[in-house]
Design an enzyme around this catalytic site. Sequence first.
Site, PDB file in Angstrom:
ATOM      1  N   SER A  62       7.377  -1.024  -6.935  1.00 24.24           N
ATOM      2  CA  SER A  62       8.281  -1.959  -7.619  1.00 24.24           C
ATOM      3  C   SER A  62       9.650  -1.337  -7.839  1.00 24.24           C
ATOM      4  CB  SER A  62       7.697  -2.352  -8.973  1.00 24.24           C
ATOM      5  OG  SER A  62       6.410  -2.885  -8.824  1.00 24.24           O
TER       6      SER A  62
HETATM    7  N1  SAH Z   1       2.819  -0.989  -9.639  1.00 24.98           N
HETATM    8  C1  SAH Z   1       2.868  -0.833  -8.222  1.00 24.98           C
HETATM    9  C2  SAH Z   1       3.142  -2.151  -7.557  1.00 24.98           C
HETATM   10  C3  SAH Z   1       2.500  -2.245  -6.249  1.00 24.98           C
HETATM   11  S1  SAH Z   1       2.663  -3.808  -5.454  1.00 24.98           S
HETATM   12  C4  SAH Z   1       3.913   0.182  -7.808  1.00 24.98           C
HETATM   13  O1  SAH Z   1       4.968   0.245  -8.449  1.00 24.98           O
HETATM   14  O2  SAH Z   1       3.702   0.895  -6.834  1.00 24.98           O
HETATM   15  C5  SAH Z   1       1.301  -4.703  -6.105  1.00 24.98           C
HETATM   16  C6  SAH Z   1      -0.061  -4.120  -5.886  1.00 24.98           C
HETATM   17  O3  SAH Z   1      -1.006  -5.081  -6.357  1.00 24.98           O
HETATM   18  C7  SAH Z   1      -0.427  -3.839  -4.424  1.00 24.98           C
HETATM   19  O4  SAH Z   1      -0.811  -2.515  -4.303  1.00 24.98           O
HETATM   20  C8  SAH Z   1      -1.578  -4.802  -4.145  1.00 24.98           C
HETATM   21  O5  SAH Z   1      -2.541  -4.291  -3.268  1.00 24.98           O
HETATM   22  C9  SAH Z   1      -2.146  -5.013  -5.539  1.00 24.98           C
HETATM   23  N2  SAH Z   1      -2.929  -6.239  -5.686  1.00 24.98           N
HETATM   24  C10 SAH Z   1      -2.676  -7.462  -5.160  1.00 24.98           C
HETATM   25  N3  SAH Z   1      -3.635  -8.329  -5.523  1.00 24.98           N
HETATM   26  C11 SAH Z   1      -4.517  -7.636  -6.295  1.00 24.98           C
HETATM   27  C12 SAH Z   1      -5.721  -7.986  -6.960  1.00 24.98           C
HETATM   28  N4  SAH Z   1      -6.233  -9.225  -6.923  1.00 24.98           N
HETATM   29  N5  SAH Z   1      -6.357  -7.016  -7.652  1.00 24.98           N
HETATM   30  C13 SAH Z   1      -5.874  -5.747  -7.718  1.00 24.98           C
HETATM   31  N6  SAH Z   1      -4.740  -5.368  -7.106  1.00 24.98           N
HETATM   32  C14 SAH Z   1      -4.058  -6.294  -6.403  1.00 24.98           C
END
Ligand code: SAH
Length: 213
Positions: A62
């Site tokens: 993010s």
């Molecule tokens: N906080 C993270 C954001 C990653 S993007 C960072 O700053 O790196 C969002 C993440 O949510 C991805 O890794 C994706 O795989 C995860 N995601 C999407 N749907 C999900 C679900 N139903 N349960 C758990 N994780 C999920």
Amino acid sequence: MKLQATRKGLQLAELIRQEGVSHPDVIRVIAATPRDMFVPEGLKHKAYENNALPIGLGQTISQPFTVAQMTEQLLNAPFTINKVLEIGTGSGYQTAILAQLFPEVYSVERIKSLQFHAKRRMNQLDLHNVKMKHGDGWQGWSSKAPFDAIIVTAAASSLPEALIKQLSETGRLVIPVGENQQKLVLINKDSTALKTDEIGDVRFVPLVAGALA
Ligand code: SAH
């Protein structure tokens, strides 16, 4: 061992402060968290820019401002937050920020390899107050509930019922809601009601429904 501020970290923190996040604890942990550890090899030179970056498998780390903004919503809660649940571990950057501010952090990720690398980073940084799970964030983490705060780092098409249920009697949920047009929403729960406030526009990858990848 507490993480120490770095020159690049301080520059990023200053950028975020200028954009409007002022809580000193957020600024301090942004300055001390080595974001270059959370991005792929070829993108390390961009790690301290205020942008989301690809982390593989169609996912992103993010934008630092958004991480700061969401974290500030937790720090501004008018009650003590001990246990935090994060949905969407991804790179683990937001997790590492939370782990420096709150005693117990739980994080759920649906893509196993992302979770694996995020866990390794927590160990490298000596952040041992984090527990991670591979699973579907729509279901939360019921065996560890209740949580004083829940932060969702992927955009939900609607409010996940399970997450509302897993909030403490007095608790706070920060979640992006929507598909193309997403709003960052703050939900405050107390013993009598849910109160919803919109914080602003955001852009996240979707909170994927259903089975694990
Ligand atoms: N906080 C993270 C954001 C990653 S993007 C960072 O700053 O790196 C969002 C993440 O949510 C991805 O890794 C994706 O795989 C995860 N995601 C999407 N749907 C999900 C679900 N139903 N349960 C758990 N994780 C999920």
